[in-house]
Design a protein around this motif. Sequence first.
Motif, mmCIF file in Angstrom:
data_model
loop_
_atom_site.group_PDB
_atom_site.id
_atom_site.type_symbol
_atom_site.label_atom_id
_atom_site.label_comp_id
_atom_site.label_asym_id
_atom_site.label_seq_id
_atom_site.Cartn_x
_atom_site.Cartn_y
_atom_site.Cartn_z
ATOM 1 N N GLU A 1 0.824 -1.207 0.000
ATOM 2 C CA GLU A 1 0.000 0.000 0.000
ATOM 3 C C GLU A 1 0.859 1.259 0.000
ATOM 4 O O GLU A 1 0.607 2.199 -0.758
ATOM 5 N N GLN A 2 1.891 1.263 0.857
ATOM 6 C CA GLN A 2 2.777 2.429 0.918
ATOM 7 C C GLN A 2 3.569 2.592 -0.374
ATOM 8 O O GLN A 2 3.790 3.714 -0.845
ATOM 9 N N ILE A 3 3.991 1.468 -0.946
ATOM 10 C CA ILE A 3 4.761 1.515 -2.194
ATOM 11 C C ILE A 3 3.928 2.112 -3.320
ATOM 12 O O ILE A 3 4.390 2.960 -4.085
ATOM 13 N N ILE A 4 2.676 1.680 -3.430
ATOM 14 C CA ILE A 4 1.796 2.212 -4.472
ATOM 15 C C ILE A 4 1.630 3.718 -4.299
ATOM 16 O O ILE A 4 1.747 4.491 -5.262
ATOM 17 N N GLU A 5 1.375 4.146 -3.081
ATOM 18 C CA GLU A 5 1.167 5.571 -2.819
ATOM 19 C C GLU A 5 2.416 6.386 -3.139
ATOM 20 O O GLU A 5 2.342 7.440 -3.773
ATOM 21 N N LYS A 6 3.586 5.883 -2.731
ATOM 22 C CA LYS A 6 4.832 6.610 -2.976
ATOM 23 C C LYS A 6 5.170 6.654 -4.469
ATOM 24 O O LYS A 6 5.671 7.664 -4.962
ATOM 25 N N GLN A 7 4.912 5.550 -5.187
ATOM 26 C CA GLN A 7 5.153 5.532 -6.631
ATOM 27 C C GLN A 7 4.308 6.577 -7.346
ATOM 28 O O GLN A 7 4.810 7.312 -8.194
ATOM 29 N N ILE A 8 3.040 6.637 -7.000
ATOM 30 C CA ILE A 8 2.144 7.602 -7.638
ATOM 31 C C ILE A 8 2.570 9.026 -7.290
ATOM 32 O O ILE A 8 2.639 9.910 -8.156
ATOM 33 N N ASN A 9 2.861 9.266 -6.019
ATOM 34 C CA ASN A 9 3.277 10.610 -5.593
ATOM 35 C C ASN A 9 4.556 11.050 -6.297
ATOM 36 O O ASN A 9 4.650 12.172 -6.815
ATOM 37 N N CYS A 10 5.555 10.173 -6.314
ATOM 38 C CA CYS A 10 6.878 10.537 -6.821
ATOM 39 C C CYS A 10 6.925 10.549 -8.347
ATOM 40 O O CYS A 10 7.408 11.510 -8.947
ATOM 41 N N ASN A 11 6.427 9.500 -8.978
ATOM 42 C CA ASN A 11 6.611 9.327 -10.428
ATOM 43 C C ASN A 11 5.543 10.016 -11.273
ATOM 44 O O ASN A 11 5.791 10.315 -12.438
ATOM 45 N N VAL A 12 4.358 10.237 -10.687
ATOM 46 C CA VAL A 12 3.240 10.773 -11.470
ATOM 47 C C VAL A 12 2.775 12.131 -10.952
ATOM 48 O O VAL A 12 2.785 13.125 -11.670
ATOM 49 N N LYS A 13 2.388 12.178 -9.698
ATOM 50 C CA LYS A 13 1.805 13.396 -9.138
ATOM 51 C C LYS A 13 2.779 14.561 -9.157
ATOM 52 O O LYS A 13 2.403 15.700 -9.487
ATOM 53 N N THR A 14 4.039 14.297 -8.830
ATOM 54 C CA THR A 14 5.039 15.363 -8.812
ATOM 55 C C THR A 14 5.154 16.038 -10.171
ATOM 56 O O THR A 14 5.205 17.269 -10.274
ATOM 57 N N MET A 15 5.204 15.233 -11.233
ATOM 58 C CA MET A 15 5.316 15.793 -12.578
ATOM 59 C C MET A 15 4.142 16.717 -12.889
ATOM 60 O O MET A 15 4.327 17.840 -13.387
ATOM 61 N N MET A 16 2.927 16.259 -12.599
ATOM 62 C CA MET A 16 1.744 17.075 -12.896
ATOM 63 C C MET A 16 1.718 18.342 -12.053
ATOM 64 O O MET A 16 1.409 19.427 -12.558
ATOM 65 N N LYS A 17 2.042 18.226 -10.781
ATOM 66 C CA LYS A 17 1.993 19.379 -9.887
ATOM 67 C C LYS A 17 3.064 20.421 -10.255
ATOM 68 O O LYS A 17 2.802 21.629 -10.212
ATOM 69 N N MET A 18 4.254 19.950 -10.604
ATOM 70 C CA MET A 18 5.307 20.892 -11.001
ATOM 71 C C MET A 18 4.918 21.620 -12.289
ATOM 72 O O MET A 18 5.180 22.820 -12.436
ATOM 73 N N CYS A 19 4.294 20.902 -13.219
ATOM 74 C CA CYS A 19 3.800 21.562 -14.440
ATOM 75 C C CYS A 19 2.720 22.582 -14.091
ATOM 76 O O CYS A 19 2.680 23.683 -14.658
ATOM 77 N N LYS A 20 1.853 22.233 -13.167
ATOM 78 C CA LYS A 20 0.775 23.141 -12.759
ATOM 79 C C LYS A 20 1.327 24.423 -12.139
ATOM 80 O O LYS A 20 0.784 25.512 -12.344
ATOM 81 N N ILE A 21 2.438 24.306 -11.415
ATOM 82 C CA ILE A 21 3.049 25.473 -10.779
ATOM 83 C C ILE A 21 3.746 26.364 -11.801
ATOM 84 O O ILE A 21 3.607 27.597 -11.779
ATOM 85 N N ILE A 22 4.488 25.763 -12.727
ATOM 86 C CA ILE A 22 5.395 26.524 -13.593
ATOM 87 C C ILE A 22 4.810 26.848 -14.966
ATOM 88 O O ILE A 22 5.112 27.896 -15.553
#
Length: 313
Positions: free
Chosen positions: A149-170
């Motif tokens: 469960e933790q691995i799935i959450e961390k993978q999504i946060n690090c590999n997917v969510k971060t990319m989208m959020k950084m694009c949203k900011i910049i």
Amino acid sequence: MDLMELFFIFLGSAVVVYCGVKMLLFSRMLFPKMWFPLPKSFFTSMGEWAVVTGSSEGIGRAYALELATQGMNVVIMSRTKEKLDHVAEEIGNATGQRVKVIVVDFTEENIFSHIEEELRGLNVGVLVNNVAMLPSHIPQPFLESVEQEQIIEKQINCNVKTMMKMCKIILPRMENRGKGVIVNVSSGVAAFSCPLFTLYASTKVFVDRFSEGLHAEYKCKGIIVQAVAPFAVCTRMSFYTKSILTLSTEDFVTKSLQYLRAGDNTYGSISHIILAWFLQCIPLKILHADSIIKSTQDFVKHLRPVQEPSTST
């Protein structure tokens, strides 16, 4: 000449033209400097600052150093302050450019308001979304992951969510200025289904599709969005493996930036382009054979050093 002969002549001509066009397009990959030239001031014309996630080592560090060499100030981001400070000093001494350090763990929630505040007021012309993590040191079937469960959450946060959020900011600032570059680091394993790397490869497929869509939406605004999908690069994540197809981080980054105008998706180097073509010619039934899967796992176990590397960068 009957109708059937005309049909086959037309079909043969069409195949020749198709193959000719494919060969021409492929030949462009051999000479990126000629087909996709970048002016010397290209990166600095995009803006004053470059932001690179996962830049305390590996590919991220190499991107930060290369962009600073090109004349940009850089923001480096990762979770280990000591490593970031060392890289900041290294880049500053080598290039004379300013370096801003932001310490952040991209596997965690609720981190982006802090990042947005730290980036406020900076004229960001280049964003490199590099940070990523593997589920485990040794490739394994999906259900065998420890603390799944933790691995799935961390993978999504690090590999997917971060990319989208950084694009949203910049991205809004780039759109307002009518220029900018976003490089999203994907992986060659996203080109086909990859047993034992199922979760990781799937997150990288998202990186590819997100980048392609974003580029189509914002290219008319003067913004380049590109997914760069390397295979083996000599990093901690690959156990610093060296081979004829394994590029150093500096070499890979230098080569990949030459393909920046080659489209919304690139493998970053001619050796990896050829490797991708070769692997895609192999039937999936072979790649998915139990013996191949077991051999892959045994090979990686053999490469693993006594001190296991960090799963994230």
